[in-house]
Design an enzyme around this catalytic site. Sequence first.
Site, PDB file in Angstrom:
ATOM      1  CG  ASP A  59      -0.739  -0.446   2.261  1.00 35.45           C
ATOM      2  OD1 ASP A  59       0.706  -0.365   2.682  1.00 35.45           O
ATOM      3  OD2 ASP A  59      -0.933  -0.546   3.198  1.00 35.45           O
ATOM      4  CG  ASP A 469       2.138  -0.102  10.967  1.00 32.31           C
ATOM      5  OD1 ASP A 469       1.166   1.202  11.596  1.00 32.31           O
ATOM      6  OD2 ASP A 469       1.422  -0.343   9.997  1.00 32.31           O
TER       7      ASP A 469
END
Length: 826
Positions: A59, A469
């Site tokens: 992404d 993340d």
Amino acid sequence: MFGFNTIAALAAVATSPAVYAVSSQAYIWKNVKIGGGGGFVPGIVFNPTEKGLAYARTDIGGAYKLNTDDDSWSPLLDFADDARWNYWGVDALATDPVQPARLYLATGMYTNSWDPNNGQILISTDYGKTFTSSQLPFKVGGNMPGRGMGERLAVDPNSNGILFFGARSGKGLWKSTNFGVTWTQVTSFPSTGTYIPDASDTNGYDSDKVGIAWVTFDKASGTSGSATPRIFVGVANKGWSNIFVTTNGGTSWTPVAGQNTTYLPHKGVLSPSEKALYVSYSDGAGPYDGTLGAVYRYDITASTWKDITPVTGEDLYFGFGGVAIDLQKPGTIMVAALNSWWPDGQIFRSTDSGTTWSPFWAWGVYPALNKHYSYSNSLAPWLGPNYVDTTAGNKQIGWMMESLVIDPLDSNHWLYGTGATIQGGRDLLKWDTAHNVSLKSLADGIEETAIQGLISPPSGPSLLSAVGDIGGFVHTSLTTAPKTSFINPTWATSADIDFAGNKPTNIVRIGTGDSTTGKQVALSSDSGATWAQHYGAADNVSGGKVALSADGKTVLWRTGSNGVQVSSNQATFTGVSTLPSSAVIAADKKSDTVFYGASGSSFYLSTDSGQTFSVKGSLDSSQYPVKIVVNPGVTGDVWVSTDKGLFHSTNSGTSFTAIPGVTQAWAIALGAPAKAGGYPALFAAANIGGIGYFRSDDAGVNWVKINDAAHGFGSASANVLTADPRIYGRVYIGTNGRGTFYGDANGSAPPTATATSSATSSAPSSSSTTKTRTSTSTSTSANPTGTAPGGAYSQCGGQGWTGPTTCVTGYTCAYSNPFYSQCIPS
């Protein structure tokens, strides 16, 4: 993965035309290895005719090609530079089944205001070695909701010059008849998609239409050399038809009768020998949502649907994402739970067209799980224990599993993408006999992290990283994956990191509010090997930037929402009212009581351990300082990068010299000098006759450009830099999606060319390059008269922002970076 510096790429550049001559030096660039992954892999596609040919899309980290000799991956889009940063958002991928060397990527990062650019179809005829770009008249959202649905882009298997692409944002279905060079809208297609994840979202991220989800050709309906007549298209609709079919190559379309309209169709995969279409459904677009769903089989010949959902009742608490069929074994199908957050992810396999299923795990004696695999994370040890973890809650199998594929020419070879990596193996057929397969992390080469901060202390590990993340790492080796990410405390995202100049084993890092504890400051005295919470930090205060004093006694913290705070000797943090909440901060590396700050055109100095600051000097007409770096050996020798250039002071900011030729600068760093006792090498992501990465060995008098056409590093304004104080010429570039690179000079530097304005510079030598860039700067406007306050979580400031700069009641406008502020809960 969400891009952590989404707006930064929109930074303005030089305020007037300029021409500069800057020499280039060859550099060798390599990824700092974490073993692969680090972010969401929404798509994996095998070519059906060339064995082992596969690609993966991410992404925010570009696309990759599988290396069949060792199961590693090679990046394809590292050439993406500041002008093409949104190439790293890949929303769809198609590999040509007729001419396998042809590859197509639909790229673009966002469909809302975060990305001002339209998307494009990147076309390769050499397996992704080179690309040409076909511009689209609309945006593409590789990092938007529903990015795991698909594939939206498909090549006609009978007439491969024909492609279809399903757009977002209500833009509909598009077709190319010349190998993707030009595109026209299929006006006969009846739906552009109605599903919007959250219509109340005022910043446009969740309030845009997800649009067309996937395009699937039925090759058997046609003949080679002619357009395939039957094509299925899935659309993000709820409550009415969401799968349409054409039997005349796209001239007319009808809803497929009897279809499920309760959920969104995530994948539509055709089994040609069965003449069947398998569809996975979820009640959300993903990748984070999805609490209910189904799996259906459509018999094309009989025009009938069958519900083949693997589980029902209380066992069904997730939607479905990835679907794979085995082309070598008709009736063999696998489906993945899109979001089974507890006790683990789940995958089901059937060998009888979905009549019966076997799961990847089943409950044993609660709370233990029976998992039907052996496990190895040898390539990426930080992913977790290197054994089968039967503890409920440890998502070893994965999450956000939208991509699940079986090699069409090898029934044993399978791969699936998760929110952190790619996993799979090469003995899949054992599932049907021993019901126990070998599972392994297989994302080596896919370095897909958003780097928030980097430090290279003068002793101890050469590099430590703050990462989105997955927390961050101590990199004791640049070529071997770390064994673990930061722990105790563990945060999904570390926002920044710093070390003490006189005691470099002392480290501080901060989190973003995503841990099991509310305190978001951690300290280490052993170079990051172990950590302890800073108990002086208030709960639920997080994010921002941090600076650690030279002796490690004082932490200065520009928080994400509570202004600038300071703590000495681990006392309770207190507010610093004399420094603006948006200030860039840094600690002196020699004097324990000295800190620096910059906001707007003002430079601030503190000599009392950050308790108070006063304006010391001016940064000319700057509006947005980006970074302060300090000479590690000299108190008061500071550099500041801003929207107006690069500034240097040798008197603690009393006065500054603007470095000629630098019209704008972002990340900067100081590293080992070219000669012992010399001035530190200066590195900058900057506009010096063009945006790039540069090094100066003489304090900004002369520059060499160090990146090349193959290494653009995405958005310069989104990246972070640090330089190695022990190795001359080595610099580390932390990107927003492609992990961290380290670069070393390859051979001696060419003759340097002083960066001077076009009015005074001479023609470049043969070893130099000349570039021209013309642009205008933008600025943050005041709240327009009559403009209502911004809504919850909407944008409320940043460079070029012309909307509201106040927020509705209960929300505060919080500074994120010079280019984006957001309304967050007060």
